[in-house]
Every structure is written in structure tokens, then in C-alpha cells.
Design a protein around this motif. Structure first.
Motif, short mmCIF file in Angstrom:
data_model
loop_
_atom_site.label_atom_id
_atom_site.label_comp_id
_atom_site.label_asym_id
_atom_site.label_seq_id
_atom_site.Cartn_x
_atom_site.Cartn_y
_atom_site.Cartn_z
N PRO A 64 -8.32 2.83 1.36
CA PRO A 64 -8.41 1.37 1.31
C PRO A 64 -7.05 0.79 0.94
CG PRO A 64 -10.20 2.40 0.06
CD PRO A 64 -9.19 3.47 0.35
N PHE A 65 -6.72 -0.40 1.48
CA PHE A 65 -5.42 -1.00 1.19
C PHE A 65 -5.53 -2.51 1.11
CE2 PHE A 65 -5.65 -0.31 5.79
CZ PHE A 65 -5.39 -1.58 6.29
N LEU A 66 -4.60 -3.08 0.35
CA LEU A 66 -4.51 -4.53 0.18
C LEU A 66 -3.10 -4.96 0.48
CD1 LEU A 66 -5.57 -7.32 -0.85
CD2 LEU A 66 -4.84 -6.59 -3.14
N GLY A 67 -2.94 -5.90 1.43
CA GLY A 67 -1.62 -6.43 1.74
C GLY A 67 -1.17 -7.38 0.65
N LEU A 68 -0.04 -7.06 -0.02
CA LEU A 68 0.43 -7.89 -1.12
C LEU A 68 1.16 -9.13 -0.64
CD1 LEU A 68 1.73 -5.09 -3.53
CD2 LEU A 68 -0.50 -6.21 -3.50
N ASP A 69 1.58 -9.14 0.63
CA ASP A 69 2.31 -10.29 1.15
C ASP A 69 1.51 -11.09 2.17
OD1 ASP A 69 2.30 -8.22 2.91
OD2 ASP A 69 4.43 -8.31 3.42
N ASN A 70 0.35 -10.57 2.63
CA ASN A 70 -0.43 -11.30 3.62
C ASN A 70 -1.93 -11.31 3.30
OD1 ASN A 70 -1.21 -8.69 4.23
ND2 ASN A 70 0.10 -8.56 6.06
N ASP A 71 -2.31 -10.79 2.14
CA ASP A 71 -3.71 -10.79 1.68
C ASP A 71 -4.65 -10.05 2.63
OD1 ASP A 71 -3.09 -12.23 -0.61
OD2 ASP A 71 -3.32 -14.15 0.43
N SER A 72 -4.12 -9.18 3.49
CA SER A 72 -5.00 -8.42 4.38
C SER A 72 -5.72 -7.33 3.57
CB SER A 72 -4.19 -7.77 5.50
OG SER A 72 -3.23 -6.87 4.96
N LEU A 73 -6.95 -7.08 3.94
CA LEU A 73 -7.77 -6.08 3.25
C LEU A 73 -8.38 -5.16 4.30
CD1 LEU A 73 -8.94 -5.14 0.52
CD2 LEU A 73 -10.91 -6.62 0.98
N GLY A 74 -8.19 -3.88 4.14
CA GLY A 74 -8.70 -2.97 5.15
C GLY A 74 -8.77 -1.54 4.63
N ALA A 75 -9.00 -0.61 5.54
CA ALA A 75 -9.09 0.81 5.17
C ALA A 75 -8.71 1.65 6.37
CB ALA A 75 -10.50 1.16 4.70
N ARG A 76 -8.08 2.77 6.07
CA ARG A 76 -7.73 3.75 7.10
C ARG A 76 -8.56 5.01 6.87
NH1 ARG A 76 -4.25 8.18 8.35
NH2 ARG A 76 -3.22 7.94 10.39
N LEU A 77 -9.22 5.49 7.92
CA LEU A 77 -10.04 6.69 7.86
C LEU A 77 -9.48 7.73 8.82
CD1 LEU A 77 -12.79 8.07 6.98
CD2 LEU A 77 -13.75 7.10 9.08
N TYR A 78 -9.39 8.97 8.34
CA TYR A 78 -8.93 10.05 9.21
C TYR A 78 -9.73 11.30 8.87
CZ TYR A 78 -6.09 13.78 11.22
OH TYR A 78 -5.67 14.88 11.90
N PHE A 79 -10.18 12.02 9.91
CA PHE A 79 -10.97 13.23 9.73
C PHE A 79 -10.44 14.31 10.65
CE2 PHE A 79 -14.82 15.79 10.84
CZ PHE A 79 -14.99 16.37 9.60
N ASP A 80 -10.26 15.51 10.10
CA ASP A 80 -9.75 16.66 10.85
C ASP A 80 -10.65 17.85 10.55
OD1 ASP A 80 -8.35 18.70 12.06
OD2 ASP A 80 -6.50 18.44 10.92
#
Length: 597
Positions: A432-448
């Protein structure tokens, strides 16, 4: 006179060589009755004469020693198959070996004949081991009426002892044992009495010879549960914890000879320090991606508590046609046994410059967290990080700052990391991540996920498969660093396709990484001779603009390769081509160390 002596010495030397060659040419025969030919392989495997005669430059003395040893070895082999009334004769050139004095060894040996009368197959009449711990599971073959194989007896006694040890009775011993053979009826009676001894609790971990790692840190890492009921598994686990630090070249944990006050049992640790520093490097080359070189420096005991500091760097794209050169420099510090023996603290930092076909990114990332080992196969990490990115791509130039919460789970049962033949590997990453300069909120998922199956012998035919999936949700493409998006093509995804050739098309000449990704790979590996293997493989990749693989494009590749096993890992050479209308027109070459996955 000197010439005469030299000739004499040469004659004696040549005579010795001649005897050795004659001895080496000795033939060994095992003679069995017609109804016992099924035992031939077992007896040949047990025969020291057979093994010695097959060696080079053996002497008659070597063969005579082996022949004498075969009396006991043949009897032992017969016991293993339940034959307790056997008769063994070993003859060298027609003479019984037992009748030949060790001081009268013949100068040459032409033939060794081992005659075996196996006798009848014995069966168990009585099978008693007592007392048994609750829920003791003895081998199925240890019962009246079953064939009386000697290894079943040993396994049964060991199973009974292990059951007591697993319940805390570390000093269980055999108090009495009786084995009675009834040759007339071909029956074997087994009667074993165990003395379990008291139930013990763990005492102290006693360090026999303190080394570079401080004693209090050794005890914290081992995590021996002082005061709890003794368990051999706890001892094995403590040994594994000490080994995986890398700070010791040898770890031996042994029970104390005597029981301590209050029925406690100390564990004695004999440790040998490993060299504190280690250096390594790697290299991989592709006809399109160019040369990748990497190196690392590792300190295994930075502050005397088995702390690890690893510094590594990588340069890729050297001489390639996939953009410019990429530079990655990273460092990671780990402190084992933080909070508990199975949790490590880590601090990390990374600086990189990526000059890729579709973007240029400079970024710095710092963070820290905890690594926990749930078992020998399952490991998890969770942490926090800050990342600053300076980006130039087809969306323009911009800077991004993100607060991240990286977490991962890894499950690994592979027999080897670089050349797996069996087992599975799975890695799940969620950031999960939060953009400190654009207030974007999201998440990156990766599975191997990877699976390895070998058919036939250990070095037979290996079928390996790999599946990769990725998704970025919540934030727009422009609000995510390009390195967190997905591309396909090249050695890590689809061999034969150009490096990162599959992306999201934004319009004429404009491309960017996708928010969804999938890749499938399959390999068939076959050993052909000694250390050489051949491989056939096929790969497929998909990249989409949306988060959940709704729309996108796919591409495919296939090829073959060869492997040479160095012992540390196979040297890999793969040739691949795209699949489709242009199949065979473009050829890519990949060279590296270790299997492709």
C-alpha cells in the motif's frame, strides 16, 4: 654398480606394477542357490571384494583384506533380508580365506568366489518393546508373522525411543534386550525393555568455547526455552537459528552427559566462527539487453551480535539496445533475534537510476521493518519506507514522493535455489502507498509462483512451471513511479521478445507501463550426459492498462537451451524467438548462472 642397482630397482618397480595390474584384474563371483538368485544384487552391493576389484591399482593385499571383511558383510546383508541361518564361504583362487594366514598373503589374486547358503527366511514370533510412550507408532513390519528383517528391528527400537524423547524423556535407554532365533522353525523372537528415565526440562545453553559472537546474543538467537519440557525438535530448531545467521561455520548442540538439579538438562553448544566478511559477484548477458554485472560485500557479525550488513551494486544494459545503462546501489542491515528468536529487524536503503526504453527514473528509497520466520518454509516481512522519484517518461517530467507499507510472504520448499528439481516457491508482495505530493492512495500487488517436478531418477526429467501476476490499484498511471508499473519481454518474463517490449500504448509513439500484468512460463529440463542438460521452454506475457486484466495485449516466445552444472549452479545458455507471424525472424541469446527460474 650404480647401473646394476638402477636396473634392479626398475625391475622391482615393474614387478610391483605387474602384480597390481593382475590384482586389479581379479574377478569376483557370488554363488547362490537357484532359489535365492533374488539376493544377488543385495550381496554384491554389500561385498567389499566387488568394490575393491573395480578400483584401479589395487594390490593383492587390498583384495585379501576385502575378502576377509566379506564374511561379516555377507552375514550382515543376510540379516537385513531376514536370513539368520546363512553359511558363507570366501575363497581366493580356490583357498578358503579364513585358512590363509595374514602373514602369507599371495603375490597375486586372480579370482574370488563368495559362496552363500542363505538359509530360510525367518519370521517374527514375538515382537515386544516395552514400555511404550502413549501414541507410539511402530513400523508396520514389526509384528508376529512378518518377515524378520534386521532393519525393521532397528527402526522399531529407534521409533520407541524417539517417542519417549519427544515427550521429554531425553535419557531413555535400553535396559535389556533379547533376540532369540529358533532355527528349526525359522522364527525370531525380539524382547526389548526400555528405561525412559525422568521427564526433563531445559536447563541452560552452555557455550563451550565463546567466540566472536557475544554469549548473550548466542543464547538469544538460539532461543532455547529454558524451564520448558525437553523436546529434540526445540534443539534442532535452535541449531537451525544459529546456522542461518551465517556467523558460524559449524554449530553442534549436544545434551549434557548428566541430569542437573530438579531434572533439568543443559545443552552444550560448540560453535566455530565463520569468516566475518564475504565478497561475491554475478554476471548475465543477453543479445539485446546487454551485459549485467553485480557484486556484493557482506559482513556477518558487524557489532558482535551476528548482525549482517550487505552492500551490493548492479550495472545492467552494458552494450545493450534497451535504452541506456541502469545503476542500482543498495544496502541492508539485519539484526537477528529482535523481540523473539524468529524475528529480525532490518534497515534498508536503495539508490537507483533506470534508463529504460520508455522512461528514465532516478529514485532513493529508505525504510525498515521486521522479518519473521513462521517455519523453515514460510517467511514474512512488514515495514515502512519513503521513496523519492525523479521521472522523465512519455507523460512528461515530474517528481513523486511516496510513503509505503511493504509487506511480503515467501513460501519455499525447493531442494536447491539455483537448480531446483522438486518443490514449490511462492512469493506474495503487497505494498500500500500514499502519495505525499498528490494525495494518491493505492496498492501494488505482485505474486510469483513456481513448481518443480522430476520424473524418474533425481537427475531425470524435470518439469518446471512459473506464473506471475501483478496489479496496481487506486492510483492513476501518472501517480505511480514507472518502476512500480509492469512491462513484459526479456529474460525475466517472455524470452524471445524484446526487453520490456510489451507496455500500454498511449498513442502514436507514446508508451508507459501497465497497471496489470501476467506471465506464464514452462520448461522441460533433461540431463543428457554427466553435467550437461538440455532445456525446452515456452513463455507468455500480458500487460493491461487497468488494474484487473480487463483489457490489454499479450505476446509469446519459445526456445531451447543448454546447461552445464558447475556444482555451485548451472551455467545457462538459452536461444529464443517470438511466436507468431515473425517466429524465427528475431533470435535472442541469454547467458547466465542458475536456471531461468
Amino acid at each position: 654398480m650404480r647401473s646394476t642397482r638402477q636396473i634392479a630397482r626398475c625391475f622391482l618397480f615393474l614387478t610391483f606394477l605387474g602384480v597390481a595390474r593382475i590384482a586389479a584384474a581379479a574377478e569376483v563371483y557370488i554363488q547362490l542357490p537357484a532359489d535365492a538368485q533374488g539376493l544377488n544384487d543385495d550381496l554384491r552391493d554389500a561385498s567389499l571384494s566387488v568394490q575393491t576389484a573395480a578400483e584401479e591399482n589395487v594390490t593383492a593385499q587390498d583384495l585379501m583384506a576385502a575378502a576377509r571383511a566379506d564374511y561379516a558383510r555377507m552375514v550382515g546383508a543376510l540379516y537385513e533380508v531376514g536370513r539368520y541361518g546363512g553359511v558363507v564361504s570366501v575363497k581366493v583362487d580356490g583357498r578358503e580365506v579364513a585358512d590363509i594366514s595374514p602373514l602369507s598373503t599371495p603375490r597375486q589374486v586372480r579370482q574370488i568366489v563368495i559362496q552363500v547358503q542363505p538359509g530360510p527366511l525367518f519370521h517374527f514370533s514375538t515382537t515386544r518393546i516395552a514400555p511404550l510412550a502413549p501414541e507410539t507408532d511402530l513400523p508396520e513390519g514389526f509384528r508376529p508373522g512378518a518377515p524378520a528383517y534386521s532393519d525393521i528391528i532397528g527402526k522399531s527400537v529407534k521409533a520407541a525411543g524417539d517417542a519417549w524423547r519427544n515427550r521429554g524423556h531425553a535419557k531413555v535407554a535400553i535396559a535389556d534386550q533379547r533376540m532369540t532365533a529358533n532355527h528349526a522353525g525359522a522364527r525370531l523372537s525380539i524382547d526389548v525393555t526400555l528405561a525412559p528415565g525422568p521427564r526433563l526440562t531445559f536447563g541452560n545453553l552452555v557455550i563451550q568455547r565463546p567466540g566472536a559472537v557475544r554469549p548473550e546474543r548466542v543464547r538469544a538467537i538460539a532461543g532455547l526455552p529454558t524451564g520448558k519440557v525437553y523436546s529434540p525438535e526445540e534443539v534442532r530448531q535452535a541449531s537451525r537459528r544459529l546456522r542461518r545467521t551465517g556467523a558460524f561455520s559449524s554449530v553442534v548442540l549436544e545434551e549434557a552427559e548428566t541430569i542437573g538439579p530438579g531434572n533439568t538438562l543443559d545443552i552444550q553448544a560448540t560453535l566455530t566462527d565463520a569468516k566475518p566478511r564475504r565478497f561475491g559477484f554475478g554476471a548475465e548477458i543477453s543479445s539485446l539487453e546487454g551485459l549485467t554485472v553485480s557484486s556484493f560485500w557482506l559482513h556477518r557479525n558487524l557489532f558482535g551480535g551476528a548482525e549482517r550488513l550487505r552492500i551490493e551494486g548492479e550495472v545492467s544494459g552494458i552494450g545493450g539496445d534497451s535504452g541506456g545503462m541502469d545503476y542500482v546501489f543498495s544496502t541492508r542491515f539485519e539484526r537477528p533475534a529482535t523481540f523473539n528468536p524468529d524475528t529480525d529487524l532490518y534497515l534498508s536503503a536503495r539508490a537507483q537510476e533506470l534508463d529504460e526504453p520508455d522512461f528514465r527514473e532516478r529514485s532513493v528509497r529508505v525504510g525498515g521493518g521486521f522479518l519473521h520466520r513462521f517455519s523453515d518454509e514460510l517467511t514474512g516481512e512488514i515495514g515502512v519506507a519513503y521513496q523519492y522519484s525523479d521521472i522523465n517518461d512519455d507523460l512528461g517530467s515530474r517528481t513523486l514522493e511516496h510513503f509505503l507499507l511493504p509487506a511480503s510472504l515467501e513460501y519455499d520448499t525447493r531442494d536447491e535455489e539455483l537448480n531446483a528439481k522438486k518443490g514449490v516457491y511462492a512469493n506474495l508482495e503487497l505494498t500500500p502507498f500514499l502519495g505525499l505530493d498528490n494525495d494518491s492512495l493505492g496498492a501494488r500487488l505482485y505474486f510469483d509462483a513456481r513448481q518443480y517436478m522430476t520424473f524418474g531418477k533425481t537427475d531425470g526429467l524435470t518439469f518446471a512451471t512459473r506464473a506471475q501476476f501483478g496489479s496496481v490499484s487506486g492510483a492513476g498511471i501518472g501517480e505511480v513511479p514507472p518502476d512500480m508499473l509492469f512491462y513484459s519481454g526479456g529474460a525475466g518474463t517472455v524470452r524471445g521478445q524484446s526487453y520490456k517490449s510489451l507496455a500500454v500504448d498511449l498513442g502514436p509513439g507514446l508508451r508507459i507501463g501497465g497497471r496489470s500484468f501476467a506471465a506464464l512460463s514452462a520448461e522441460l529440463r533433461a540431463r543428457v550426459k554427466d553435467k550437461w542438460s538440455v532445456v525446452g521452454f515456452a513463455d507468455a506475457g500480458f500487460v493491461g492498462a487497468d488494474s484487473w486484466w480487463d483489457e490489454g495485449e499479450a505476446h509469446y516466445g519459445a526456445g531451447f537451451g543448454v546447461r552445464y552444472d558447475t556444482g555451485l549452479g548451472p551455467i545457462r545458455v538459452d536461444i529464443a524467438t517470438p511466436l507468431g507471424s515473425d517466429a524465427g525472424e528475431d533470435i535472442e541469446l541469454y547467458i547466465g548462472i542458475g536456471q531461468a527460474f
